[in-house]
Design a protein around this motif. Structure first.
Motif, short mmCIF file in Angstrom:
data_model
loop_
_atom_site.label_atom_id
_atom_site.label_comp_id
_atom_site.label_asym_id
_atom_site.label_seq_id
_atom_site.Cartn_x
_atom_site.Cartn_y
_atom_site.Cartn_z
N LEU A 12 0.82 -1.22 0.00
CA LEU A 12 0.00 0.00 0.00
C LEU A 12 0.85 1.27 0.00
CD1 LEU A 12 -2.84 1.31 0.43
CD2 LEU A 12 -2.38 1.16 2.87
N MET A 13 1.79 1.38 0.95
CA MET A 13 2.62 2.58 1.05
C MET A 13 3.73 2.58 0.01
SD MET A 13 1.26 4.47 3.33
CE MET A 13 2.45 5.73 3.75
N LYS A 19 11.28 -3.20 -4.75
CA LYS A 19 11.58 -4.58 -4.33
C LYS A 19 10.44 -5.09 -3.47
CE LYS A 19 14.27 -7.81 -1.98
NZ LYS A 19 13.15 -8.64 -1.54
N ASP A 20 10.09 -6.35 -3.66
CA ASP A 20 9.14 -7.01 -2.76
C ASP A 20 9.48 -8.50 -2.80
OD1 ASP A 20 6.25 -5.82 -1.52
OD2 ASP A 20 6.40 -8.01 -1.63
N VAL A 43 2.39 -8.53 -5.80
CA VAL A 43 2.44 -7.18 -5.20
C VAL A 43 3.19 -6.25 -6.15
CG1 VAL A 43 3.42 -5.81 -3.32
CG2 VAL A 43 2.32 -7.99 -2.81
N ALA A 96 9.36 0.03 3.27
CA ALA A 96 7.95 0.14 3.66
C ALA A 96 7.39 -1.28 3.73
CB ALA A 96 7.18 0.99 2.67
N VAL A 97 8.09 -2.13 4.49
CA VAL A 97 7.58 -3.51 4.68
C VAL A 97 6.70 -3.52 5.92
CG1 VAL A 97 9.58 -4.55 3.55
CG2 VAL A 97 9.60 -4.25 6.02
N LEU A 98 6.19 -4.69 6.26
CA LEU A 98 5.27 -4.79 7.39
C LEU A 98 5.89 -4.21 8.66
CD1 LEU A 98 4.20 -8.50 6.83
CD2 LEU A 98 3.14 -6.43 5.93
N GLU A 99 5.03 -3.75 9.55
CA GLU A 99 5.49 -3.06 10.75
C GLU A 99 6.01 -4.07 11.79
OE1 GLU A 99 6.01 -0.01 10.92
OE2 GLU A 99 5.36 0.94 12.77
N LYS A 158 12.26 -5.59 9.68
CA LYS A 158 12.91 -4.36 9.22
C LYS A 158 14.42 -4.43 9.46
CE LYS A 158 8.77 -1.49 9.64
NZ LYS A 158 8.36 -0.84 8.42
N ASN A 216 9.92 3.91 6.68
CA ASN A 216 8.60 4.54 6.75
C ASN A 216 7.81 4.05 7.97
OD1 ASN A 216 6.42 6.13 5.79
ND2 ASN A 216 5.49 4.33 4.87
N SER A 273 5.74 3.58 11.25
CA SER A 273 4.81 4.52 11.91
C SER A 273 5.10 4.62 13.39
CB SER A 273 3.37 4.04 11.77
OG SER A 273 3.10 3.59 10.50
N HIS A 285 8.74 9.22 7.81
CA HIS A 285 7.38 8.72 8.00
C HIS A 285 6.34 9.54 7.22
CE1 HIS A 285 3.65 8.12 10.71
NE2 HIS A 285 3.70 7.19 9.80
N PHE A 286 5.81 8.92 6.17
CA PHE A 286 4.78 9.55 5.34
C PHE A 286 3.40 9.25 5.90
CE2 PHE A 286 8.24 9.12 2.34
CZ PHE A 286 8.12 10.22 1.53
N ASN A 301 -0.73 8.49 4.89
CA ASN A 301 -1.56 7.91 3.83
C ASN A 301 -2.84 8.73 3.69
OD1 ASN A 301 -2.49 5.97 2.01
ND2 ASN A 301 -3.48 4.79 3.61
N1 LIG Z 1 -0.86 1.96 5.89
C1 LIG Z 1 -0.69 3.18 6.36
O1 LIG Z 1 -1.61 3.98 6.46
C2 LIG Z 1 0.71 3.60 6.75
C3 LIG Z 1 0.98 4.96 6.93
C4 LIG Z 1 2.28 5.36 7.26
C5 LIG Z 1 3.26 4.40 7.44
N2 LIG Z 1 2.96 3.08 7.27
C6 LIG Z 1 4.05 2.12 7.47
O2 LIG Z 1 4.50 1.69 6.19
C7 LIG Z 1 4.98 0.35 6.27
C8 LIG Z 1 4.26 -0.49 5.23
O3 LIG Z 1 2.88 -0.44 5.45
P1 LIG Z 1 1.83 -0.86 4.33
O4 LIG Z 1 0.51 -0.42 4.83
O5 LIG Z 1 2.29 -0.39 3.02
O6 LIG Z 1 1.93 -2.44 4.38
P2 LIG Z 1 1.60 -3.53 3.24
O7 LIG Z 1 1.29 -4.78 3.95
O8 LIG Z 1 0.61 -2.99 2.26
O9 LIG Z 1 2.97 -3.69 2.46
C9 LIG Z 1 4.09 -4.33 3.01
C10 LIG Z 1 4.81 -5.05 1.89
O10 LIG Z 1 6.07 -5.52 2.35
C11 LIG Z 1 6.35 -6.69 1.61
N3 LIG Z 1 7.46 -7.44 2.23
C12 LIG Z 1 7.43 -8.25 3.30
N4 LIG Z 1 8.67 -8.78 3.50
C13 LIG Z 1 9.49 -8.25 2.56
C14 LIG Z 1 10.87 -8.39 2.23
N5 LIG Z 1 11.66 -9.21 2.94
N6 LIG Z 1 11.37 -7.71 1.20
C15 LIG Z 1 10.57 -6.90 0.47
N7 LIG Z 1 9.25 -6.74 0.72
C16 LIG Z 1 8.72 -7.41 1.76
C17 LIG Z 1 5.03 -7.42 1.59
O11 LIG Z 1 5.00 -8.38 0.55
C18 LIG Z 1 4.06 -6.26 1.35
O12 LIG Z 1 3.83 -6.08 -0.01
C19 LIG Z 1 4.75 -0.09 7.70
O13 LIG Z 1 5.94 0.12 8.43
C20 LIG Z 1 3.67 0.85 8.19
O14 LIG Z 1 3.71 1.04 9.58
C21 LIG Z 1 1.72 2.67 6.92
#
Ligand SMILES: NC(=O)c1ccc[n+]([C@@H]2O[C@H](COP(=O)([O-])OP(=O)(O)OC[C@H]3O[C@@H](n4cnc5c(N)ncnc54)[C@H](O)[C@@H]3O)[C@@H](O)[C@H]2O)c1
Length: 685
Positions: free
Chosen positions: A326-327, A346-347, A352, A403-406, A411, A431, A433, A454-455, A457
């Motif tokens: 998403l981010m 990269k993912d 995705v 911007a991978v999972l929190e 990370k 990124n 949060s 930190h952006f 959404n």
């Molecule tokens: N969603 C929001 O509103 C928001 C706002 C600001 C910050 N954030 C932060 O941004 C980050 C990402 O959030 P998101 O909502 O985009 O999550 P998301 O789940 O949409 O995306 C995370 C991506 O990371 C990928 N991933 C996992 N392991 C990986 C690896 N080893 N190498 C590469 N990619 C990998 C996953 O396949 C997934 O596509 C988090 O830290 C979150 O806290 C989110």
């Protein structure tokens, strides 16, 4: 600093066909980064110019601006601390000067060569005719956005020229829709200007038009303004204002009243007197003074980047985004369009990556369709992209953002992998949060290159960026982050490496009070309505549908771990987060989801009044802001307010939480002093 004020400089041109023409230029002597404004001295200069012109045998007058700028209206700095008397005198001073221009017995033409805002547009409306350069922008009446109104004739002349509906559109709707501005062609389509002229020949063509008007070779025809539907459009505008500010500021309502007065054929002198009365009421108010403060924070202060170390930043010639969900996908689109350098997405998941590509290509295609991007340029930008599941393509990146999972472990592992392929000066941004950057960096060989970025959404809409300095972050990394934020056209504010940083920490505390109200038996709707009376565009439970309940709950948990006393985990919130619903309200029906209603706690005690709900939320937030200042999370209270204005979309007339608490006397009551000091500590750190 030299005080610059706008002078009205008069030259004469002896036209072979039309006779002597006065060419008046508004110029404050500075370059386009300091647009010409109107304060007392400028109005005196206009009066002096008119005095001179009145004594000459001129046949016509042309008014224009310095390069790129026509004029951008009143000097806001002079409005700080304004009282009723000052406001009334300011309105009347402008009326007198502009009406003297309008009263000249010869044809007058405003040649709008560049930005024309507020009073700049009003002086143009006091001319008989208007040309606009095809490159002139922005054109707008931003006053209602600043909780005042166009009080130099704007509310009276605009409906007379273009009709009530369009006048409401440009003065009320556009201003309240986050200050939408017009392009030159819009101004002509609306009837605000008579002719659109190509930028290169603009001044010559404008003079030629004036010559033809003077000699009678050309007459400008205009359609009569449509003021038949006053009842309907005025009612709609009042409803629109209610939806936006819920009565929390008078400005839009007074602007609508004045436009209605003019549209119903009200007397012009009386209309001008009403404008002066309205400004006298609005300008000294808490809302307008806070809006001037907000304008200064978001348009001027943050652009100066007082937090940026004075060292050379690293040049960014290649970027990588790790995690393309998403981010990540939104970040990819933003970095590509602003940096125009090779970019690697990269993912671990090909699907995705395919969706990220679709998003990024789609953003470019949309701009091509709107003619904001040439098709060849879009193709070039697409050619800069690499989508991959490998790390090798990241080699040579100067700036990598994850911007991978929190999750902390994930990370950390990712930064360790990235470190193997990039050189030792490359910046590693996260990124996250809420997670600790110091912890994220601790096992790296070069932890000084890690910084929080930190952006919010949706990334394209919210201009705020929290730039987080971890324990080890060095000055070059920080300077590079600030440079990057500028290039991305985001407003970056420095913040310490503390849980949930600035905005999410404050909003979690704010929302805690609303969730608490559920236990008193107040309904979601009642609580949202109570919150919106502060002037917020959305209630806390409406907002949850946008942010995601799980995301918000995750932040609440992080804050609970760090500060359990102030951030208790509310059972209801935990149960809400466990549900699989996209929000509290079903978007299709507007009703609360049944599953959500089913988990509400039995009402305990008496329902809270709207006032009690609001003051609990505000007091909790002010308390948290004070703690953040004491802990040094940010350098200055202004940083906190900037975050709420730009990252949470709080209205300018609240001024964020510190200004709100100071202006309403809450800071004095709680802490015995104001939170915003005269000395801005971000500049003196
Ligand atoms: N969603 C929001 O509103 C928001 C706002 C600001 C910050 N954030 C932060 O941004 C980050 C990402 O959030 P998101 O909502 O985009 O999550 P998301 O789940 O949409 O995306 C995370 C991506 O990371 C990928 N991933 C996992 N392991 C990986 C690896 N080893 N190498 C590469 N990619 C990998 C996953 O396949 C997934 O596509 C988090 O830290 C979150 O806290 C989110």
């Amino acid at each position: 600093m030299v005080d610059v004020f706008t002078q009205f400089k008069v030259r004469y041109y002896d036209s072979p066909t039309a006779g002597r023409l006065a060419l008046v230029t508004m110029d404050n002597g500075a370059d386009h980064t300091k647009p010409s404004t109107f304060g007392e001295q400028a109005l005196r200069s206009l009066a002096a110019a008119l005095e001179e012109i009145e004594g000459q045998d001129v046949k016509g007058l042309l008014l224009t601006g310095k390069p790129f700028i026509f004029a951008v209206g009143a000097d806001l700095d002079q409005s700080k601390g304004a009282d009723e008397e000052f406001a009334r005198a300011a309105a009347q001073g402008g009326h007198a000067a502009f009406r003297r221009l309008a009263a000249l017995p010869v044809p007058t033409l405003a040649a709008i060569n560049g930005a024309a805002m507020g009073g700049g547009l009003e002086i143009a409306l006091h001319c008989d005719y208007r040309t606009v350069s095809s490159v002139a922008a922005p054109i707008a009446f931003p006053e209602v956005f600043l909780n005042i109104l166009p009080a130099w004739g704007g509310t009276q002349l605009t409906p007379r020229l273009i009709g009530v509906e369009k006048a409401l559109q440009v003065i009320v709707h556009n201003a309240m829709n986050n200050n939408v501005t017009l392009h030159a062609s819009d101004a002509v389509a609306l009837g605000l200007a008579d002719r659109l002229v190509d930028g290169v020949e603009f001044l010559d063509k404008s003079v030629e038009l004036l010559e033809r008007i003077v000699t009678g070779a050309e007459t400008i025809g205009r359609a009569a303004p449509d003021n038949d539907n006053v009842d309907e459009v005025v009612a709609k505008a009042r409803q629109f204002a209610d939806d936006k500010v819920h009565g929390a500021t008078r400005a839009p309502y007074l602007a609508i009243d004045l436009i209605e007065f003019a549209a119903r054929g009200g007397d012009l002198d009386e209309g001008y007197a009403k404008e002066a009365d309205a400004l006298a009421q609005l300008l000294p108010s808490r809302q307008a003074q806070s809006a001037i403060y907000s304008f200064n924070l978001t348009q001027q202060r943050v652009r100066k980047q007082p937090w940026k170390p004075a060292v050379q930043a690293r040049a960014i010639n290649k970027v990588a985004v790790v995690g393309s969900g998403l981010m990540g996908a939104q970040l990819g689109a933003l970095f590509l369009q602003q940096f125009e350098v090779p970019l690697v997405m990269k993912d671990i998941d090909d699907a995705v990556l395919a969706r990220a590509k679709e998003h990024i290509d789609g953003e470019l295609d949309k701009r091509v369709q709107r003619r904001r991007l040439a098709p060849g340029k879009a193709a070039f930008l697409k050619s800069l992209m690499t989508y991959t599941t490998e790390y090798e393509p990241l080699a040579g990146s100067d700036f990598v953002i994850e911007a991978v999972l929190e999750r902390m472990n994930l990370k950390r592992a990712i930064f360790a992998d990235v470190e193997k392929v990039v050189d030792e000066g490359a910046v590693l941004a996260s990124n996250t949060s809420s997670l600790s950057l110091s912890q994220m960096a601790s096992d790296l060989q070069h932890p000084q290159r890690v910084v929080g970025f930190h952006f919010f959404n949706p990334v394209a809409v919210l201009p705020f960026l929290e730039i987080v300095k971890a324990g080890q972050t060095d000055d070059v990394t920080l300077a590079t982050a600030f440079e990057a934020s500028k290039k991305l056209r985001k407003s970056g504010v420095l913040c310490a490496d503390t849980p949930a940083f600035i905005v999410n920490r404050l909003l979690t505390r704010f929302n805690g009070a609303f969730i608490e109200a559920l236990r008193h038996g107040n309904s979601f709707r009642e609580i949202d309505a109570a919150a919106k009376e502060l002037g917020l565009p959305m209630g806390p439970f409406e907002l949850l549908g946008l942010v995601g309940i799980k995301v918000a709950f995750h932040t609440a948990q992080t804050l609970h771990q760090a500060y359990p006393d102030r951030f208790p985990i509310d059972e209801t919130f935990a149960r809400l987060a466990a549900l699989d619903v996209p929000g509290i309200y079903d978007r299709a029906t507007g009703e609360v989801y049944e599953e959500v209603s089913a988990i509400l706690p039995p009402a305990g005690g008496e329902k809270l009044t709207p006032e009690q709900i609001r003051s609990a939320a505000v007091e909790a937030t002010v308390d948290e802001a004070k703690i953040m200042l004491d802990e040094g999370v940010v350098a200055d209270a202004r940083d906190i307010d900037t975050g709420l204005l730009l990252g949470a979309g709080w209205p300018f007339f609240m001024g964020g939480i510190c200004m709100y608490a100071d202006e309403t006397g809450l800071s004095e009551k709680l802490f015995g002093r104001r939170l915003i000091g005269d000395d801005d500590k971000a500049f003196s750190q």
